[in-house]
Design an enzyme around this catalytic site. Structure first.
Site, mmCIF file in Angstrom:
data_model
loop_
_atom_site.group_PDB
_atom_site.id
_atom_site.type_symbol
_atom_site.label_atom_id
_atom_site.label_comp_id
_atom_site.label_asym_id
_atom_site.label_seq_id
_atom_site.Cartn_x
_atom_site.Cartn_y
_atom_site.Cartn_z
ATOM 1 N N LYS A 95 0.880 -1.175 0.000
ATOM 2 C CA LYS A 95 0.000 0.000 0.000
ATOM 3 C C LYS A 95 0.913 1.218 0.000
ATOM 4 O O LYS A 95 1.585 1.494 0.985
ATOM 5 C CB LYS A 95 -0.909 -0.003 1.222
ATOM 6 C CG LYS A 95 -1.855 1.184 1.283
ATOM 7 C CD LYS A 95 -2.861 0.982 2.418
ATOM 8 C CE LYS A 95 -3.777 2.185 2.518
ATOM 9 N NZ LYS A 95 -3.142 3.312 3.231
ATOM 10 N N GLY A 156 -8.578 10.018 8.886
ATOM 11 C CA GLY A 156 -8.994 10.202 10.269
ATOM 12 C C GLY A 156 -10.027 11.278 10.502
ATOM 13 O O GLY A 156 -10.427 11.513 11.646
ATOM 14 N N ALA A 183 -9.835 6.395 2.952
ATOM 15 C CA ALA A 183 -9.718 7.282 4.112
ATOM 16 C C ALA A 183 -10.928 8.199 4.220
ATOM 17 O O ALA A 183 -11.600 8.480 3.238
ATOM 18 C CB ALA A 183 -8.441 8.123 4.005
ATOM 19 N N GLY A 184 -11.177 8.657 5.448
ATOM 20 C CA GLY A 184 -12.179 9.687 5.670
ATOM 21 C C GLY A 184 -13.558 9.224 6.072
ATOM 22 O O GLY A 184 -14.422 10.044 6.387
ATOM 23 N N ASN A 205 -9.669 2.433 9.422
ATOM 24 C CA ASN A 205 -8.815 2.298 10.593
ATOM 25 C C ASN A 205 -9.388 3.118 11.743
ATOM 26 O O ASN A 205 -9.970 2.586 12.679
ATOM 27 C CB ASN A 205 -7.378 2.692 10.293
ATOM 28 C CG ASN A 205 -6.392 2.202 11.350
ATOM 29 O OD1 ASN A 205 -5.201 2.116 11.125
ATOM 30 N ND2 ASN A 205 -6.863 1.849 12.550
ATOM 31 N N SER A 206 -9.267 4.439 11.664
ATOM 32 C CA SER A 206 -9.697 5.301 12.765
ATOM 33 C C SER A 206 -11.157 5.091 13.145
ATOM 34 O O SER A 206 -11.503 5.090 14.331
ATOM 35 C CB SER A 206 -9.479 6.776 12.400
ATOM 36 O OG SER A 206 -8.123 7.042 12.137
#
Length: 259
Positions: A95, A156, A183-184, A205-206
């Site tokens: 990645k 995040g 993301a996001g 993730n977050s």
């Protein structure tokens, strides 16, 4: 069932392994969601000073490892990290992350394309973290990337889809490439929306690691991803500006006025 990098998979949810309250909670979240691919940072999470428990735990999970180059800001750093990851994890998956701005964590498009070009030539299956910019994504595809990982919003931030139009254009322009939102996303509904648009998978993730209950949240996202995908495959009706009756008139009594 779908395939990525020659690997057959059932789950369309990928999870990162950072920021969890504990390694055990991370493991439990992965299992609760039925995840089959997890990402790990070589530069941020791998340290000679750390105990091997975390790495032993990762290897014990029934998942494919997707190492990333998080923390890199140049082609040289990213390429060297990718090579080290291939040796350490015995995988040609990487990645690719090259950050260009520390405030927004937006990827550096120029370094990203250059690094991707090098790594593809070295036999890597490159998963580039990028923005939703069409031209950047085209350059990455031209460099040999079969997978694109555009953000929905800054890493995040949990803001969800900031540019739905641009993401939809990517799906339309790259029908043969695997597109994974990277993301996001902050809510399961965000993930469902992405999957309804026809994206192949979601990486989180977050949104899971920092939730009040990561295990429950992971399971919730897994269901949202599955539901969104089924909605896409089922063929959703188009929105209308006017109502349309769903009850047929056959057999329904009605009055006829006499002339």
């Amino acid at each position: 069932m779908w395939a990525i990098g020659g690997v057959q998979l059932n789950s369309r949810l990928l999870l990162g392994t950072a920021q969890y309250p504990s390694p055990q909670l991370m493991s439990d979240a992965v299992k609760a969601a039925g995840v089959e691919i997890i990402t790990v940072s070589l530069r941020r999470q791998l340290s000679p000073q750390k105990e091997n428990y975390f790495w032993d735990l990762l290897r014990s999970l029934p998942c494919h490892l997707l190492p990333n180059t998080a923390g890199c800001s140049s082609v040289k750093e990213a390429v060297n990290t990718a090579r080290a990851a291939r040796e350490l994890f015995n995988t040609h998956w990487i990645k690719l992350e090259i950050i260009g701005d520390e405030y927004t964590l937006q990827p550096n498009p120029f370094e990203l394309v250059n690094a991707a070009t090098i790594l593809v030539k070295e036999g890597f299956e490159v998963f580039p973290y990028c923005t939703e910019d069409l031209i950047l994504c085209q350059r990455l595809v031209d460099a040999g990337c079969r997978v694109l990982m555009p953000w929905a919003a800054p890493i995040g931030s949990g803001r969800g889809l900031m540019n739905t139009y641009a993401l939809q254009v990517l799906r339309e322009r790259f029908p043969k490439n695997i597109l994974i939102i990277d993301a996001g996303l902050g809510r399961p509904s965000h993930a469902a929306q992405v999957m309804e648009m026809g994206f192949d998978a979601v990486l989180l993730n977050s949104a899971v690691a920092l939730a009040m209950d990561p295990v429950v949240m992971a399971a919730g996202f897994a269901k949202a991803v599955e539901g969104g995908r089924l909605g896409y495959e089922g063929g959703m009706i188009k929105a209308r500006n006017v109502a349309k009756a769903t009850t047929p008139l056959i057999g329904k009594p009605f009055l006829i006025e006499k002339p």
